[in-house]
Design a protein around this motif. Structure first.
Motif, short mmCIF file in Angstrom:
data_model
loop_
_atom_site.label_atom_id
_atom_site.label_comp_id
_atom_site.label_asym_id
_atom_site.label_seq_id
_atom_site.Cartn_x
_atom_site.Cartn_y
_atom_site.Cartn_z
N ILE A 16 0.87 -1.19 0.00
CA ILE A 16 0.00 0.00 0.00
C ILE A 16 0.90 1.23 0.00
O ILE A 16 1.82 1.32 0.82
N GLY A 17 0.63 2.17 -0.91
CA GLY A 17 1.42 3.39 -0.93
C GLY A 17 1.04 4.31 -2.07
O GLY A 17 0.11 4.04 -2.84
N ARG A 18 1.80 5.42 -2.16
CA ARG A 18 1.49 6.46 -3.16
C ARG A 18 2.07 6.12 -4.54
O ARG A 18 1.53 6.52 -5.55
N ARG A 19 3.17 5.35 -4.56
CA ARG A 19 3.82 5.04 -5.84
C ARG A 19 2.98 4.10 -6.69
O ARG A 19 2.32 3.20 -6.16
N PRO A 20 3.02 4.26 -8.02
CA PRO A 20 2.21 3.43 -8.93
C PRO A 20 2.53 1.94 -8.86
O PRO A 20 1.69 1.12 -9.20
N GLY A 21 3.71 1.55 -8.39
CA GLY A 21 4.08 0.13 -8.33
C GLY A 21 3.40 -0.66 -7.21
O GLY A 21 3.51 -1.88 -7.16
N ASN A 22 2.70 0.01 -6.31
CA ASN A 22 2.02 -0.68 -5.21
C ASN A 22 0.78 -1.40 -5.71
O ASN A 22 0.20 -1.05 -6.73
N ASP A 23 0.37 -2.43 -4.94
CA ASP A 23 -0.87 -3.14 -5.29
C ASP A 23 -2.07 -2.24 -5.05
O ASP A 23 -3.00 -2.20 -5.85
N LEU A 24 -2.06 -1.54 -3.93
CA LEU A 24 -3.15 -0.63 -3.57
C LEU A 24 -2.56 0.78 -3.56
O LEU A 24 -1.80 1.14 -2.66
N VAL A 25 -2.83 1.54 -4.62
CA VAL A 25 -2.25 2.88 -4.78
C VAL A 25 -3.21 3.91 -4.19
O VAL A 25 -4.38 3.97 -4.56
N ILE A 26 -2.67 4.71 -3.23
CA ILE A 26 -3.44 5.80 -2.63
C ILE A 26 -2.64 7.08 -2.89
O ILE A 26 -1.62 7.34 -2.23
N ASP A 27 -3.08 7.83 -3.86
CA ASP A 27 -2.34 9.00 -4.31
C ASP A 27 -2.72 10.22 -3.46
O ASP A 27 -3.63 10.97 -3.79
N HIS A 28 -2.02 10.37 -2.33
CA HIS A 28 -2.28 11.49 -1.43
C HIS A 28 -0.97 11.83 -0.72
O HIS A 28 -0.19 10.93 -0.39
#
Length: 196
Positions: free
Chosen positions: A25-37
Motif C-alpha cells: 500500500i502506498g502512493r507510488r504506482p508500483g504498489n498493489d493498492l495505490v493511494i495518491d495522497h
C-alpha cells in the motif's frame, strides 16, 4: 477471501480483494493498492497473509500506520479492523468461511442430531438430522417436524390428532428443545434423539 474497503472522509473510494500473500500500500504506482495522497508514503504499508492470518506492517512510513487509532509496526488483523494510512481509512473484512478456518478445530466441531428407532419393524434404524427442517410421519395421520437452529434441535407437532410425545410430554405447535437421550414417541413407535 479478505478485502480492504478504502474510504476518505467517510466515502468509499475503492475495494481491493486480497488474493496474494503480500499486498503493498502506498502512493507510488508500483504498489498493489495505490493511494495518491501527500499524507501517504511512497511505500507506506503492506498486508502479509500467512496460515496464521493477515498482518499489517508499517514500511517505515513518514506518518506511520494505525489500527483502530493505535500506532502499529506489525498487527494481526481481525474482521472489521480499521487501518489508518495518512488521511485514508482502510477497513479489513474477512468472509465468513475464512473466519471459520481460523477457529481451532476443537471449537469448530459441530455435533449433528440423530434419531434412532427403538421398536417396531424399523428398530435400530437411524436418521441423521442434517437439513434445517426434517419432517417425520404420514400426512393426514401424524406429522412432526424437527428444526435445526445453530447447534440446537426443536420438535413440534405439525399435523394429526395424536401429538408426538417427548419423554411422555405431548408436543404442541410451540417448538420443544430436544436434548441428547430424549425419547420421542410417535403413535406406537419410540425413537431416541442423540447428538453425534
Amino acid at each position: 477471501m479478505a478485502k480492504i474497503i478504502v474510504t476518505f472522509n467517510g466515502l468509499v473510494q475503492q475495494e481491493y480483494g486480497i488474493t496474494k500473500s503480500r499486498v503493498t500500500i502506498g502512493r507510488r504506482p508500483g504498489n498493489d493498492l495505490v493511494i495518491d495522497h501527500l499524507t501517504v508514503s511512497g511505500q507506506h504499508a503492506a498486508i502479509d497473509t500467512t496460515s496464521s492470518g493477515s498482518f499489517v506492517l508499517d514500511l517505515g512510513s513518514t506518518n506511520g500506520t494505525m489500527v483502530n487509532n493505535q500506532p502499529v509496526k506489525k498487527h494481526l488483523l481481525q474482521h472489521g479492523d480499521v487501518i489508518d494510512v495518512g488521511k485514508y481509512k482502510l477497513r479489513f473484512q474477512q468472509d465468513v468461511s475464512a473466519q471459520t478456518h481460523s477457529i481451532p478445530s476443537a471449537v469448530q466441531q459441530v455435533l449433528t442430531g440423530k434419531i434412532k428407532v427403538l421398536n417396531g419393524p424399523n428398530a435400530g434404524k437411524e436418521l441423521t438430522l442434517s437439513k434445517p427442517l426434517t419432517t417425520i410421519g404420514s400426512p393426514a395421520t401424524l406429522v412432526m417436524a424437527i428444526s435445526k437452529q445453530a447447534d440446537q434441535y426443536f420438535l413440534r407437532h405439525v399435523e394429526g390428532r395424536d401429538a408426538p410425545k417427548v419423554n411422555g410430554i405431548p408436543a404442541g405447535a410451540e417448538p420443544l428443545l430436544l436434548k441428547g437421550g430424549d425419547i420421542i414417541e410417535m403413535l406406537s413407535v419410540q425413537m431416541q434423539f442423540f447428538l453425534a
